[in-house]
Scaffold this motif. Structure first.
Motif, mmCIF file in Angstrom:
data_model
loop_
_atom_site.group_PDB
_atom_site.id
_atom_site.type_symbol
_atom_site.label_atom_id
_atom_site.label_comp_id
_atom_site.label_asym_id
_atom_site.label_seq_id
_atom_site.Cartn_x
_atom_site.Cartn_y
_atom_site.Cartn_z
ATOM 1 N N ILE A 33 0.810 -1.225 0.000
ATOM 2 C CA ILE A 33 0.000 0.000 0.000
ATOM 3 C C ILE A 33 0.842 1.273 0.000
ATOM 4 O O ILE A 33 0.593 2.186 -0.807
ATOM 5 C CB ILE A 33 -0.995 -0.011 1.180
ATOM 6 N N PRO A 34 1.879 1.425 0.860
ATOM 7 C CA PRO A 34 2.656 2.682 0.851
ATOM 8 C C PRO A 34 3.419 2.923 -0.451
ATOM 9 O O PRO A 34 3.786 4.067 -0.750
ATOM 10 C CB PRO A 34 3.637 2.497 2.023
ATOM 11 N N ARG A 35 3.659 1.889 -1.243
ATOM 12 C CA ARG A 35 4.486 2.014 -2.446
ATOM 13 C C ARG A 35 3.670 2.113 -3.729
ATOM 14 O O ARG A 35 4.240 2.283 -4.813
ATOM 15 C CB ARG A 35 5.433 0.816 -2.541
ATOM 16 N N ILE A 36 2.361 1.996 -3.642
ATOM 17 C CA ILE A 36 1.527 1.968 -4.846
ATOM 18 C C ILE A 36 1.457 3.347 -5.508
ATOM 19 O O ILE A 36 1.234 4.367 -4.840
ATOM 20 C CB ILE A 36 0.114 1.463 -4.504
ATOM 21 N N ARG A 37 1.641 3.354 -6.830
ATOM 22 C CA ARG A 37 1.473 4.544 -7.661
ATOM 23 C C ARG A 37 0.422 4.203 -8.724
ATOM 24 O O ARG A 37 0.727 3.506 -9.690
ATOM 25 C CB ARG A 37 2.792 4.949 -8.326
ATOM 26 N N PRO A 38 -0.815 4.708 -8.563
ATOM 27 C CA PRO A 38 -1.916 4.298 -9.450
ATOM 28 C C PRO A 38 -1.638 4.486 -10.939
ATOM 29 O O PRO A 38 -2.177 3.748 -11.771
ATOM 30 C CB PRO A 38 -3.082 5.188 -8.991
ATOM 31 N N GLN A 39 -0.799 5.470 -11.310
ATOM 32 C CA GLN A 39 -0.535 5.696 -12.734
ATOM 33 C C GLN A 39 0.145 4.496 -13.396
ATOM 34 O O GLN A 39 0.074 4.331 -14.625
ATOM 35 C CB GLN A 39 0.316 6.953 -12.936
ATOM 36 N N ARG A 40 0.799 3.655 -12.604
ATOM 37 C CA ARG A 40 1.441 2.460 -13.158
ATOM 38 C C ARG A 40 0.420 1.448 -13.674
ATOM 39 O O ARG A 40 0.743 0.622 -14.524
ATOM 40 C CB ARG A 40 2.338 1.815 -12.094
ATOM 41 N N TRP A 41 -0.787 1.503 -13.158
ATOM 42 C CA TRP A 41 -1.825 0.576 -13.605
ATOM 43 C C TRP A 41 -2.288 0.871 -15.032
ATOM 44 O O TRP A 41 -2.919 0.032 -15.671
ATOM 45 C CB TRP A 41 -3.035 0.634 -12.665
ATOM 46 N N LEU A 42 -1.997 2.088 -15.525
ATOM 47 C CA LEU A 42 -2.514 2.537 -16.821
ATOM 48 C C LEU A 42 -1.562 2.261 -17.971
ATOM 49 O O LEU A 42 -1.841 2.629 -19.121
ATOM 50 C CB LEU A 42 -2.842 4.034 -16.764
#
Length: 505
Positions: free
Chosen positions: A184-193
């Motif tokens: 959770i602390p390392r997640i960057r949502p833009q990577r999902w795109l």
């Protein structure tokens, strides 16, 4: 038509009640392992999809157009025909015994091919820690030992297999829950795109999606071994859908969102490396152990479904009576041995070969199941349906249309080799049916007396009071079961369905 074996009600009741029936939680675990077994193998969807976006969208959209329709169709038909044999009985009721036999042969063969993967994958995970299993001299005895050991566990009883599946599911999914929390602390949502359409392998992508989200109908072959199937089966399917989709999305969201890895690195087994990068070596080892154990659960669930399918086919007179013989544990001994023999012979094929072959055969069978679902709605409107998909015939047809298109797409993307192998398997099935019929006519083997595939056509001598009691019982089941799946439909649609079909028997 041949020498037929009949059983008294006492014998049947003794055989079926002497061993515990499957309850809700073990059935959810078995369906989970029939379909999924965890996120092991979904890594390739990131590589084939050219990045995380198509993989994530796939596991969000495909359950809506494929998994849920298949689960709903299975729920209606399995509760209408609550006996071992599952889809074989449905197809026979809709199109006759010839096509029922073809369905059974295709599904059994694809199931045995699928099961041949799991002992191999189990050793593939172990060889990273124990390189000796990469050597042929150690690998072949290990494969035989694993197959024999797991076959014996199936022989000891379906309730043991179900209980084992629950424990294996908890153990296999726990490390991914831990990974999700740690990421959770390392997640960057833009990577999902991220997606690169130039690198998309559409054949690999659709095969990966299809393989990881199919086999919802497999547990129907165990319907005769389930406690109160009319209530239990729809609830179990709903629970399994939620569990399967969550088990894919949580690890993918964690791994692709927390790490900036190249999509080409995502291949089978990569989640162990993801665990190492997010949590450390302890999480990597835990994921590897979970992956190995998950393959055991997959094997157990698949073999149970395949063996009880043969038993069900024997009970309705499609196969010799020996396939319906049960051990003292209530398990179909000969059917289990037959499936295990097929697994041993097919375990030398490569993963990709098996994957594409079994997907093609499975697609053929599912198209026939959707057709049977619609045909029975039209030709047998008064069939007892303890659970009924809350859609009228036109709506039910539209429900089947998107998954049918997906099935055709998967078949169109197959290789020439797959077409040839599947064609040979189909021809063998068409030859086997008249051979079995001839053997029955000539009394070369004992067969159970044929039973109608329509459960309303049996026990015609039951007195009026008994029929009334059964009818009242089915009505009560219908009232409860009809709210356990698709209860989230708009109330107007539910009211319309209720008014149009107050009692669908």
């Amino acid at each position: 038509m041949g020498e037929e074996v009949t059983e008294s009600d006492d014998v049947k009741n003794t055989a079926r009640t002497s061993n515990p029936k499957l309850k809700l939680l073990p059935l959810i675990a078995l369906i989970f392992y029939d379909v999924s077994g965890g996120p092991f193998g979904v890594e390739d969807s990131v590589r084939a999809g050219g990045g995380p976006l198509l993989s994530l969208l796939g596991f969000l959209v495909f359950p809506l157009i494929w998994s849920i329709p298949e689960a709903l169709v299975t729920a209606e038909l399995a509760t209408s025909f609550p006996e071992n044999g599952g889809y074989v009985v449905w197809i026979s009721a809709a199109f006759g015994p010839f096509w029922g036999f073809q369905e059974g042969f295709w599904k059994w063969f694809s199931g045995v091919m699928d099961n041949a993967l799991y002992p191999v994958l189990f050793l593939d995970y172990l060889k990273h820690s124990f390189p000796i299993f990469d050597q042929l001299a150690a690998r072949i005895p290990a494969l035989l030992g694993i197959t024999v050991g797991l076959t014996y566990l199936n022989y000891r009883g379906l309730h043991i297999v179900g209980f084992s599946a629950v424990l294996l599911a908890v153990f296999s999914l726990s490390p991914f829950l831990a990974m999700g929390i740690l990421s959770i602390p390392r997640i960057r949502p833009q990577r999902w795109l991220v997606v690169d359409f130039r690198k998309v392998d559409w054949r690999g992508y659709f095969n990966s999606m299809f393989w990881n989200l199919n086999y919802w109908d497999k547990a129907s072959t165990l319907a005769g071994e389930i406690e109160d199937p009319s209530r239990t089966f729809p609830k179990a399917l709903l629970g399994a859908v939620v569990l399967v989709v969550s088990s894919y999305l949580i690890p993918l969201l964690a791994g692709t969102g927390a790490l900036n890895s190249n999509p080409s690195e995502w291949s089978d087994g990569y989640f162990a490396e993801v665990g190492m990068l997010i949590g450390g070596s302890w999480l990597k080892w835990w994921i590897q152990a979970a992956a190995a154990m998950s393959n055991l659960g997959l094997f157990e669930a698949e073999m149970s479904s395949d063996a009880f399918q043969l038993l069900g086919m024997s009970e309705i007179g499609m196969l010799p009576a020996i396939f319906a013989s049960r051990s003292k544990y209530g398990t179909p001994t000969i059917s289990i041995l037959c499936s295990a023999t097929g697994v041993i012979f097919l375990s030398r094929m490569s993963f990709q070969e098996i994957l594409e072959f079994l997907n093609f055969l499975y697609a053929m069978g599912m198209l026939l199941e959707f057709a049977a679902f619609i045909k029975l709605r039209i030709s047998k409107p008064d069939l007892s349906r303890p659970y009924r998909v809350p859609l009228q015939t036109v709506g039910a047809t539209m429900l089947c249309l998107p998954p049918a298109i997906l099935l055709v797409l998967v078949m169109c993307l197959a290789s020439v080799k797959t077409y040839l192998v599947s064609g040979v398997v189909s021809i063998i099935g068409m030859i086997l049916y008249p051979v079995v019929v001839h053997a029955k006519d000539k009394k070369w083997a004992k067969f159970h007396a044929e039973r109608s595939a329509n459960p309303r056509d049996v026990d015609v001598d039951v007195d009026v009071e008994d029929q009334s009691a059964v009818s009242r019982h089915e009505e009560a089941i219908t009232d409860e079961a009809s709210v356990s799946l698709l209860s989230a439909l708009p109330s107007s649609m539910a009211e319309e369905t209720s008014e149009s079909h107050p009692k669908e028997f």
